[in-house]
Design an enzyme around this catalytic site. Structure first.
Site, short mmCIF file in Angstrom:
data_model
loop_
_atom_site.label_atom_id
_atom_site.label_comp_id
_atom_site.label_asym_id
_atom_site.label_seq_id
_atom_site.Cartn_x
_atom_site.Cartn_y
_atom_site.Cartn_z
NE ARG A 195 -3.02 -0.38 3.35
CZ ARG A 195 -3.97 -0.05 4.22
NH1 ARG A 195 -5.22 0.13 3.81
NH2 ARG A 195 -3.69 0.08 5.51
CG ASP A 196 3.75 4.41 1.43
OD1 ASP A 196 3.43 5.16 0.48
OD2 ASP A 196 4.47 4.79 2.37
CG LEU A 197 6.01 -0.43 -4.56
CD1 LEU A 197 7.01 -1.12 -3.65
CD2 LEU A 197 5.47 -1.40 -5.60
#
Length: 222
Positions: A69-71
């Site tokens: 979710r925060d690549l």
């Protein structure tokens, strides 16, 4: 194969010592992909090979029920051997879990690298294909020098992620091969069902490109 994937994903361990609880994480002696991008120190084949390894790392996480979710480039550390390590799972989501953030529709993540479902607060719709989108934004940046959407402020960026259409990479960098552009743009489809269904599928297509084999990605729409 499994050992390789586990070495790519940064592993966090909980340790107990005299009744205290603390977290120990691997030390990675290297720099972030964001720093590599700013220094322009990656050849095209190195960049694609790196994306293949990150896609396999994501697949390993997904197989174990975790969505990152925060690549983004800052969360990928490249060691001295050139091996990428996927880090910072602070916003990770477990499959099939209900949380306060899911119920409230909180927008979390980094706007330029968010999937449309994330940017619009449809947290319950986030899936492994959301990570595929984010990896597509990194591939786009590796090809063009910038992410698909980066406006003057985060709100405008979110609007573009949800509603805008990314400029074709070849219009920014004429040296981008057509097949690689197709792979990148398939990752960036607005509808999750139109993207690669797994990170492994994306890794396979990138590997086919490196081997000069026909890729699976095809133009969308007319």
């Amino acid at each position: 194969y499994t050992t390789l994937l586990r070495s790519i994903v940064s592993v966090y361990r909980v340790r107990l010592d005299d009744g205290g609880i603390y977290i120990v994480s691997d030390f990675i002696d290297g720099i972030s992909l964001a720093d590599l991008l700013s220094a322009d120190r990656l050849s095209p084949r190195q960049a694609i090979g790196l994306c293949v390894k990150v896609a396999l790392a994501l697949e390993h996480a997904h197989e174990n029920g975790v969505i990152h979710r925060d690549l983004k480039p800052a969360n990928i550390l490249v060691d001295e051997s050139g091996v990428p390590h996927l880090t910072d799972f602070g916003l990770a989501k477990l499959f099939d879990t209900d949380s306060h953030q899911t119920r409230s529709g909180t927008i979390i993540g980094t706007p330029s690298y968010m999937s449309p479902e994330q940017a619009s607060g449809r947290i319950s719709e986030i899936s492994p294909r959301s990570d595929v989108y984010s990896l597509g934004t990194i591939l786009y940046e590796l090809l063009t020098g910038r992410p698909p959407f980066r406006e003057d402020n985060p709100l405008e960026t979110l609007v573009q992620v949800i509603e805008g259409e990314a400029t074709l990479p070849v219009r920014i960098n004429r040296r981008v091969p057509r097949e690689l552009e197709l792979i990148c743009m398939r990752c960036l489809e607005k509808e999750p069902n139109d993207r690669y269904q797994t990170a492994a599928d994306l890794a396979d297509d990138l590997d086919r490109f490196l081997k000069r084999e026909p890729v699976a990605a095809r133009p969308s729409g007319w």
